[in-house]
Every structure is written in structure tokens, then in C-alpha cells.
Enzyme design. Structure first.
Site, PDB file in Angstrom:
ATOM      1  N   GLY A  14      62.310  41.591  49.147  1.00 60.75           N
ATOM      2  CA  GLY A  14      61.150  42.448  49.405  1.00 60.75           C
ATOM      3  C   GLY A  14      60.971  42.664  50.899  1.00 60.75           C
ATOM      4  O   GLY A  14      61.730  42.148  51.723  1.00 60.75           O
ATOM      5  N   PHE A  15      59.940  43.392  51.207  1.00 62.65           N
ATOM      6  CA  PHE A  15      59.663  43.745  52.599  1.00 62.65           C
ATOM      7  C   PHE A  15      59.428  42.484  53.444  1.00 62.65           C
ATOM      8  O   PHE A  15      60.131  42.246  54.445  1.00 62.65           O
ATOM      9  CB  PHE A  15      58.475  44.713  52.574  1.00 62.65           C
ATOM     10  CG  PHE A  15      57.634  44.747  53.792  1.00 62.65           C
ATOM     11  CD1 PHE A  15      58.190  45.065  55.015  1.00 62.65           C
ATOM     12  CD2 PHE A  15      56.267  44.479  53.709  1.00 62.65           C
ATOM     13  CE1 PHE A  15      57.400  45.109  56.154  1.00 62.65           C
ATOM     14  CE2 PHE A  15      55.477  44.530  54.832  1.00 62.65           C
ATOM     15  CZ  PHE A  15      56.042  44.837  56.062  1.00 62.65           C
ATOM     16  N   GLY A  40      61.543  44.746  45.121  1.00 62.67           N
ATOM     17  CA  GLY A  40      62.435  44.445  46.244  1.00 62.67           C
ATOM     18  C   GLY A  40      63.635  45.377  46.223  1.00 62.67           C
ATOM     19  O   GLY A  40      63.910  46.033  45.214  1.00 62.67           O
ATOM     20  N   LEU A  80      57.255  34.340  47.287  1.00 61.81           N
ATOM     21  CA  LEU A  80      56.735  35.664  47.660  1.00 61.81           C
ATOM     22  C   LEU A  80      56.838  36.655  46.507  1.00 61.81           C
ATOM     23  O   LEU A  80      56.288  37.758  46.591  1.00 61.81           O
ATOM     24  CB  LEU A  80      57.546  36.221  48.839  1.00 61.81           C
ATOM     25  CG  LEU A  80      57.389  35.493  50.176  1.00 61.81           C
ATOM     26  CD1 LEU A  80      58.637  35.665  51.024  1.00 61.81           C
ATOM     27  CD2 LEU A  80      56.165  35.994  50.932  1.00 61.81           C
ATOM     28  N   ALA A 121      52.527  32.609  48.653  1.00 65.13           N
ATOM     29  CA  ALA A 121      51.938  33.778  49.315  1.00 65.13           C
ATOM     30  C   ALA A 121      50.721  34.240  48.530  1.00 65.13           C
ATOM     31  O   ALA A 121      50.794  34.466  47.325  1.00 65.13           O
ATOM     32  CB  ALA A 121      52.963  34.897  49.386  1.00 65.13           C
ATOM     33  N   TYR A 153      44.162  41.878  40.626  1.00 61.25           N
ATOM     34  CA  TYR A 153      45.188  41.387  41.551  1.00 61.25           C
ATOM     35  C   TYR A 153      44.663  40.158  42.294  1.00 61.25           C
ATOM     36  O   TYR A 153      45.312  39.107  42.335  1.00 61.25           O
ATOM     37  CB  TYR A 153      45.568  42.522  42.523  1.00 61.25           C
ATOM     38  CG  TYR A 153      46.511  42.106  43.619  1.00 61.25           C
ATOM     39  CD1 TYR A 153      47.696  41.441  43.325  1.00 61.25           C
ATOM     40  CD2 TYR A 153      46.228  42.388  44.952  1.00 61.25           C
ATOM     41  CE1 TYR A 153      48.577  41.063  44.340  1.00 61.25           C
ATOM     42  CE2 TYR A 153      47.093  42.024  45.965  1.00 61.25           C
ATOM     43  CZ  TYR A 153      48.272  41.358  45.655  1.00 61.25           C
ATOM     44  OH  TYR A 153      49.127  40.983  46.656  1.00 61.25           O
ATOM     45  N   LYS A 157      46.003  36.256  41.976  1.00 56.41           N
ATOM     46  CA  LYS A 157      46.466  35.469  43.119  1.00 56.41           C
ATOM     47  C   LYS A 157      45.588  34.233  43.331  1.00 56.41           C
ATOM     48  O   LYS A 157      46.047  33.202  43.796  1.00 56.41           O
ATOM     49  CB  LYS A 157      46.516  36.316  44.405  1.00 56.41           C
ATOM     50  CG  LYS A 157      47.566  37.398  44.423  1.00 56.41           C
ATOM     51  CD  LYS A 157      48.975  36.931  44.065  1.00 56.41           C
ATOM     52  CE  LYS A 157      49.682  36.148  45.141  1.00 56.41           C
ATOM     53  NZ  LYS A 157      51.086  35.821  44.761  1.00 56.41           N
TER      54      LYS A 157
END
Ligand code: UDP
Length: 327
Positions: A14-15, A40, A80, A121, A153, A157
């Protein structure tokens, strides 16, 4: 000199994961990546393809066999892999909740089997609609109603955070949570809603720049290359375990001003259009007017502070997007 460690990065294509891989390999560590390439992209790691200390497995973190094997070979896991981006969350809430909750549980179970230090993360979304700025790690979290998709979301998390901290408390696993605030830079994609790659692409293509709401909402954008230095530092501190750390900058910019700056740096003649939130994300969408991290905790532990200015980040991201458009 730090010793060389074996890192497993879930979501490493991923980024943010790919920037972390760059950083860790440059510091002499070994990096193994597990990524199902759902969001990703292999091209994020293409420049590292022949690196002797990098390995890549295309698999979901819910693939127990692969996750078990890779965890057995790791000292540190940085987790992540997640469903991210407001657009994705609004479009596919079932996937978001399941991927984030079950995926983290699987990673923690594997980490516990092999005693891997684990970093999870999380996101500034968990502060929700709080107006107590800057957001401190121990502050109350103010989420909206469960009928509003956006908050699923943050809630997913948050379950990850609670679970990680519970593994630390109950099982003695070393777990650190970090909350990323609007992390940006080259390789970020706009498809899932992120504002900077979207506005840059629009500016380069001569399309109108879509500023949602009235554009007075403010954000603090942190370059991924700065953020991964913070993650690396946290991963090497025993005393970071069992705690939550914000990672971000305190430099605020309004989305309207951001659009103007992008337009100028791209030398674009695009118009800036104000789009009502309902049109962008459907009815009942809630956005937060400001979001600023308190950064004392990470500064004190790791002597970390961001180094790249927003303008530098935008210039590098524009260059990256320009090359991608011409390719
Ligand atoms: N935004 C915007 N235009 C876009 C995408 C996003 O004006 O094309 C706004 C969005 O409503 C928010 C801010 O930019 O106020 C940052 O959005 P992003 O999705 O990047 O991150 P968020 O802060 O919402 O997690």
C-alpha cells in the site's frame, strides 16, 4: 547502531506500507510483505523488486497458513492492511468492518504464537467529531450515530485498538497502536476518496477541482515519508508497548486553500467547484471542520517531528502523478 530486525508488513504494497519498506530496507532491516493487492499495488514496490532483503507474498491476512509462516519468521509485525478511505467505507461498509476487525484478530493471534512485537495502524477518524483540539491520545472519542456509515470505519479501527491493547494486558504481547492523521504523498491513490491525489489529478487533466462542502474545513497533512520515520522509531522502543501514539503535523490548511495551492503548483486553469457533501457521499454525511493531532507523546518518546513541508509534499506528489499520467 541498531541491530538488523526482520519486519513483516501487512499491507506492505500500500501507499504507507511501501514507504515504510523503503525506510526499513535503507536502515538495513529485512522486510517481508503480505498484501492481497485489494487496494495495494505491486508497482509501489517495483523499484525494490530485486532487493535481497525484501520478500513479497500475495495473500490475504485471513490466509492463516501464509500469515502463520511469515509471522514465524518475523521479529516485528507492522499491521497496515485495512480497508481505508472514506469513499470505500461509504461504498462497502460490510467489507470494511469485516476486513478491519477479523484481519487484526488474525494478526494478533499469529503475533502471539511467535512473540512478535506488534504495531497496529489506526486512524485520526477515531477522534470522530470531537472539538477538543488538539486531539490527545487519552481524550474522549466522539463518534456519530451507527446509522451514519462513515463512523463504521472509526468503530472498526477502535475495536482493533481495544483488541491490541487487550492482547498486551492479558497476554503480555508487546503491542503499540499508532493513529495516522491525513497521511499524504507520492503513491497515494484518489480512488477511495483521498483529497490530495484527487485534486492533483483533476488539476493536471484540466478537470474541475471538487472541493466538498464550503471548503473551510481544515486538515493537517503529514508526508508519508515523515510518518514512516515515526513508525520505525516506535517499532524499536520497548517502552512504546501498551500505548497509543498520534502521528501527524499541526500545520492546518483549509481544503479551499489546498485546492488553490494545487492549482497554482500544477499551473492549471481548472475551476474550483464547491460540491455539496450529499452529492459526494450521499445523504446524512458528517464531516469534521478541524482535526489536529497532539504530538507531544511521540516527540517525547522518539524525538520525532515532521520535516517535509506541505508544499514539498505537493510538488513531489504532482511530479509522481504527472509521470503516471504520461506513462
Ligand atoms: N475532500 C474534498 N474533495 C475531494 C475529496 C475530499 O473536498 O475530492 C475533502 C473531504 O470532504 C475532507 C477533506 O477533503 O473534508 C479530507 O478528505 P480525505 O478523504 O482526504 O480525508 P479525511 O480527512 O476525510 O479522512
Amino acid at each position: 547502531m541498531t541491530t538488523s530486525l526482520r519486519y513483516l508488513l501487512t499491507g506492505g504494497a500500500g501507499f504507507i506500507g511501501s514507504h515504510l519498506a523503503d525506510r526499513l530496507l535503507a536502515a538495513g532491516h529485512s522486510v517481508s510483505v503480505i498484501d492481497d493487492l485489494s487496494t495495494g499495488r505491486l508497482e509501489n514496490l517495483a523499484h525494490l523488486r530485486d532487493h535481497p532483503r525484501l520478500s513479497f507474498a500475495r495473500a490475504s491476512i485471513q490466509n492463516e497458513t501464509v500469515l502463520d509462516r511469515l509471522s514465524s519468521q518475523a521479529d516485528v509485525i507492522v499491521h497496515l492492511a485495512a480497508a481505508v478511505g472514506v469513499q470505500l467505507v461509504v461504498d462497502d461498509p460490510v467489507y470494511t468492518i469485516q476486513a478491519n476487525v477479523h484481519g487484526t484478530e488474525d494478526v494478533l493471534k499469529a503475533a502471539l504464537r511467535y512473540g512478535c512485537r506488534t504495531l497496529i495502524a489506526s486512524t485520526s477518524e477515531v477522534y470522530g467529531k470531537s472539538t477538543e483540539l488538539p486531539f490527545e491520545e487519552e481524550a474522549d472519542l466522539v463518534l456519530g450515530a451507527s446509522s451514519k456509515q462513515r463512523w463504521s470505519y472509526a468503530a472498526s479501527k477502535l475495536v482493533d485498538e481495544f483488541l491490541g491493547l487487550a492482547y498486551q494486558r492479558q497476554h503480555g504481547l508487546s503491542v503499540t497502536v499508532f493513529r495516522l492523521f491525513n497521511t499524504v504523498g507520492p503513491r497515494q491513490v484518489g480512488r477511495y476518496g483521498m483529497v490530495i491525489p484527487r485534486l492533483i489529478r483533476q488539476a493536471l487533466r484540466g478537470e474541475r477541482l471538487t472541493v466538498y462542502g464550503d471548503g473551510t474545513q481544515q486538515r493537517c497533512f503529514c508526508d508519508a515519508r515523515d510518518a514512516v520515520r515515526a513508525i520505525e522509531a516506535l517499532s524499536q522502543r520497548d517502552d512504546a508497548a501498551g500505548r497509543v501514539y498520534n502521528i501527524g503535523t499541526q500545520h492546518e490548511v483549509s481544503i479551499r486553500a489546498l485546492a488553490e495551492l494545487i492549482k497554482e503548483l500544477c499551473a492549471s486553469r481548472s475551476e474550483i467547484a464547491l460540491i455539496p457533501y450529499e452529492e459526494a457521499y450521499g445523504p446524512g454525511f458528517e464531516d469534521m471542520p478541524r482535526r489536529v493531532p497532539a504530538t507531544e507523546r511521540i516527540e517525547a518518546l522518539c524525538a520525532w517531528s515532521p520535516e517535509l513541508s506541505l508544499e514539498q509534499t505537493l510538488r513531489d506528489t504532482i511530479e509522481y502523478e504527472r509521470a503516471a499520467l504520461e506513462a
